[in-house]
Design a protein around this motif. Sequence first.
Motif, PDB file in Angstrom:
ATOM      1  N   MET A 175     -56.873  28.122 -22.155  1.00 43.62           N
ATOM      2  CA  MET A 175     -57.800  28.642 -23.563  1.00 43.62           C
ATOM      3  C   MET A 175     -57.994  27.542 -24.469  1.00 43.62           C
ATOM      4  O   MET A 175     -58.941  27.507 -24.975  1.00 43.62           O
ATOM      5  N   ARG A 213     -52.021  31.630 -13.818  1.00 48.22           N
ATOM      6  CA  ARG A 213     -51.937  30.265 -14.610  1.00 48.22           C
ATOM      7  C   ARG A 213     -51.702  30.521 -16.045  1.00 48.22           C
ATOM      8  O   ARG A 213     -51.841  31.604 -16.520  1.00 48.22           O
ATOM      9  N   ILE A 228     -52.147  30.864 -19.732  1.00 49.96           N
ATOM     10  CA  ILE A 228     -53.318  31.564 -20.410  1.00 49.96           C
ATOM     11  C   ILE A 228     -53.445  30.265 -21.591  1.00 49.96           C
ATOM     12  O   ILE A 228     -54.699  29.878 -21.577  1.00 49.96           O
ATOM     13  N   MET A 278     -56.486  37.342 -17.534  1.00 45.70           N
ATOM     14  CA  MET A 278     -56.125  36.282 -16.975  1.00 45.70           C
ATOM     15  C   MET A 278     -54.314  36.935 -16.613  1.00 45.70           C
ATOM     16  O   MET A 278     -54.007  36.253 -15.656  1.00 45.70           O
ATOM     17  N   ALA A 279     -53.882  37.532 -17.537  1.00 45.51           N
ATOM     18  CA  ALA A 279     -52.592  38.113 -17.244  1.00 45.51           C
ATOM     19  C   ALA A 279     -52.374  38.973 -16.355  1.00 45.51           C
ATOM     20  O   ALA A 279     -51.484  38.794 -15.603  1.00 45.51           O
ATOM     21  N   ALA A 319     -61.857  33.270 -18.000  1.00 44.21           N
ATOM     22  CA  ALA A 319     -60.995  34.100 -17.556  1.00 44.21           C
ATOM     23  C   ALA A 319     -61.592  34.815 -16.460  1.00 44.21           C
ATOM     24  O   ALA A 319     -60.960  35.223 -15.284  1.00 44.21           O
ATOM     25  N   ALA A 364     -57.594  37.245 -22.286  1.00 43.35           N
ATOM     26  CA  ALA A 364     -56.260  37.137 -22.141  1.00 43.35           C
ATOM     27  C   ALA A 364     -55.605  38.005 -21.039  1.00 43.35           C
ATOM     28  O   ALA A 364     -55.118  37.943 -20.022  1.00 43.35           O
TER      29      ALA A 364
END
Lengths: 435, 184
Positions: A48, A42, A44, A36-37, A298, A33
């Motif tokens: 997930m 996108r 998350i 990705m953040a 990710a 996470a």
Amino acid sequence: MDPGTMAILFAVVLVVCLAAGIWIGTALIVVGAFAMALFTSRPIGAAMATTVWSHISLWGLASLPLFIWMGEILCRTRLSENLFNGLSPLLRRLPGGLLHVNVAGCTAFSAISGSSAATLLTVGKITMPELKRRGYPDAMIVGTLAGAGTLGLLIPPSITMIIYGIMVEESIARLFMAGLLPGLMLAGLFVVYNVGWGVFTEQGRSMREQPSTLREKVLGLKELLPVVALIVGVIGSIYSGIAAPTEAAVLGVGGALILAGLQGSLTSKTLTESLMGTVKTTSMITLLLAGSAFLTLAMGFTGLPRALAEWIGAMNLSATTLIIALMVMYMILGCFLDGISMIVLTIAVVEPLVRGVGIDMIWFGVFVVLVGEMALITPPIGFNLFLVQGMSGRDITFISRAAAPMFALMLVGVVLIIAFPQIALWLPDVMTARN
Amino acid sequence: MTAVRCWAAIADRTLVRLYALCGAIAAGAIVLIAVLVATSIIARSLGVFVGGLTEGAGYAMAAAGTFGLAYAFGAGAHIRVDMVLTALPSNARRIFEFVALAVTALTAVCLAWFMARMVVISWQFGDLSDGSDGLPLWLPQFPAALGFSIFAIALIHHLIRFWITGKVSWQTSERNLLGDDERK
């Protein structure tokens, strides 16, 4: 951000999460996470949920609880006594005597249970008191047990191999074929070591056992027969292509239930215990797989694995150099993590690197599992060392020293499969060509 | 005060029973996997095609793996690295334990929330499975989302217990590893 900095950043976050004691499966989700953040826009949560769902609902994964259940049932039978009684008349005349029972017992038991810890505990519980009574030195008993107890990871059906196969999308049947010869080779190295002890040491020469009569041998074979039949049935049905691993696992569960039933050890209590034990291990692995699937996704979004693969490619590293670097990394990781965690943690980044330099993923599976096994007895920190410590009551320094020769032999095994990849790849190639 | 304590004890016991029940459901799902795969073997050897068995085994796998999560946590089956934690003095360790448990619980809550949202989306859009089962996808997804939700509840439950008692309420790994019937 260049890939080097990015890799270090993720590694630091991961190490902090793990060292803080966050459960491994969820720690992987946290790192995913975070990545990705930071590097994508996108959503998350949606990514997930769909990744986790698609990775925990696979048909191939269904072989996992079945093989675990098979092992759980068999651990509650008199299987380990049978192995001891059956193997002893056949092997005890060899130099090294009953120590071979430790090695052969672990090899056979690991083939059916798929778990290193279960193999060690169940076989050790029978062999350790018996060998002690016969006057074998503690160092040899403990050493051979700790070493041979690791074979459970490599010899099919292996839980770790199933997880690896699912993560890298390679055939689990082929992985099972590839693991057999290296596993037997390791067992062979342990046997040679025992024989060497029996021939070249004063103590070893004095420990010669009585030869067994033909009657004893026949009775022994009778005790071994059900076990051997089950192993041959399960592994053989996969190798011959009759059954997929998941189907063979059901045959294995059926066989285990029949065996336990015939021995009279199949009560509603043992059945419930075996199922609840299976639930625990299955859920533990499900959480790991969920975390790992999301982390892999990710990492893919950040582009790090591809960038790292290109970077390594630009350095013109040979495959062998990369493998040795990875071996060192896994041996360090193995001091803190078990084999399965090691694989789920690193595969997102390692897979593209390994594929990038053209290494066969089936071979790499055998390699990773073998190095993971070795990590179990790395002196002075190794999971199996702690298990044996608990069983034998000796301190960890003694156990580390007793297991050190086994560790050295496993290192020889790793070098051999690096030098001769065919040890792993010959069997799957032959089998697949024929089918 | 006593009334609150009484209700808390009841809630505590009910939740523990819920986790055991979920563990039993997970065990049922494992048996179901075996039955589904066995059926497909028999059907294939008879030359009959029964649709949906393959997908069914996968769905049962998801249900087994997720429903057992809370039960497995209580039994100390989930793994983590506790080398640093055990080396800490007990005061610092309590704080670190709490933070680790809180982060794990928060992650589980997020996971459960997004899984639940996925089920709702599958339901609203009427998504169908690609496989030969042709089931609406929300149907097999629902148990998985429920399993993760109960896992999240269990973690919050353990967190509250830890907050009140200052002790971990799950079995610790050391006890597990040396037990005769416990496996890693």
